[in-house]
Scaffold this motif. Sequence first.
Motif, PDB file in Angstrom:
ATOM      1  N   LEU A  87      -1.842   6.774   0.040  1.00 21.85           N
ATOM      2  CA  LEU A  87      -2.306   5.416   0.260  1.00 21.85           C
ATOM      3  C   LEU A  87      -3.732   5.732   1.121  1.00 21.85           C
ATOM      4  CD1 LEU A  87       0.447   2.801   1.170  1.00 21.85           C
ATOM      5  CD2 LEU A  87      -0.422   3.583  -0.789  1.00 21.85           C
ATOM      6  N   MET A  96      -5.530   0.168  -5.021  1.00 22.15           N
ATOM      7  CA  MET A  96      -4.600   0.182  -4.032  1.00 22.15           C
ATOM      8  C   MET A  96      -3.093  -0.352  -4.638  1.00 22.15           C
ATOM      9  SD  MET A  96      -3.791   1.400  -1.118  1.00 22.15           S
ATOM     10  CE  MET A  96      -5.379   1.781  -0.364  1.00 22.15           C
ATOM     11  N   VAL A 100       0.282   1.953  -4.266  1.00 24.89           N
ATOM     12  CA  VAL A 100       1.489   1.544  -3.745  1.00 24.89           C
ATOM     13  C   VAL A 100       2.592   1.598  -4.523  1.00 24.89           C
ATOM     14  CG1 VAL A 100       2.748  -0.429  -2.702  1.00 24.89           C
ATOM     15  CG2 VAL A 100       0.194  -0.169  -2.034  1.00 24.89           C
ATOM     16  N   ALA A 214      -2.068  -2.121   3.573  1.00 21.28           N
ATOM     17  CA  ALA A 214      -2.963  -1.606   2.749  1.00 21.28           C
ATOM     18  C   ALA A 214      -3.286  -2.425   1.619  1.00 21.28           C
ATOM     19  CB  ALA A 214      -2.032  -0.404   1.961  1.00 21.28           C
TER      20      ALA A 214
END
Length: 220
Positions: A87, A96, A100, A214
């Motif tokens: 990440l 992102m 993930v 994140a």
Amino acid sequence: MSALLDSTAVAQYLADHPQFFEEHAALLGDVKLSSPLTGRAVSLQERQMEVMRAKYNALELRMAGLVRHAEENAAIANRFHGWTQQLLRTHDTAAMPAAVAEGLVEHFIVPQATLRLWNLAPQHEGSWYSAGVSDDARLFASSLRAPYCGPNRDFEAVRWLENADEVRSTVLLPLRAGGTAFGLLVLGSNDPERFGAAMATDFLVHIGETASTALAPLRA
């Protein structure tokens, strides 16, 4: 005096006089007891050794269990470390969500993983990770106060997975920022025992919190 009182008095006497068997050492070999292991009569010394062996075996089993749990936790921690590194290497905010989900599949050997987000910044609307989220799914995510681990009860969120018909057990993790749910992370397996209701959720909570952090920059 009853037999019960007599045995109690004898036991109390021996407890109060630990030097008794030192003064009468011959009794250690002469007193015979029934062994629950073999059923035969054994000396007091042999019986004491059996008791000590039983205690030792119990401690050995407990230690083996502790070592096994420690090794399992260490393995999970290493996977978590690898996932968070992935990440951190993802500098494109729009990439992102895939990092993930794909990272969980790669590092935690999860058969399937996906997510959906809402209340996003305009440039992220219309992306795969914002599509097909009903109001019911948003309300469901907001209602989750802890990770859901258990059988697939035909959750809408499970249908976001590519092979949803094969999912028998699932994990549902709410994604939050400032106490407000803005997404839902979904893990799925065709093994009904992979994600059970008795599963420890400590690491799942950490996964949800890390994923939330994140993904928070994608919000409006």
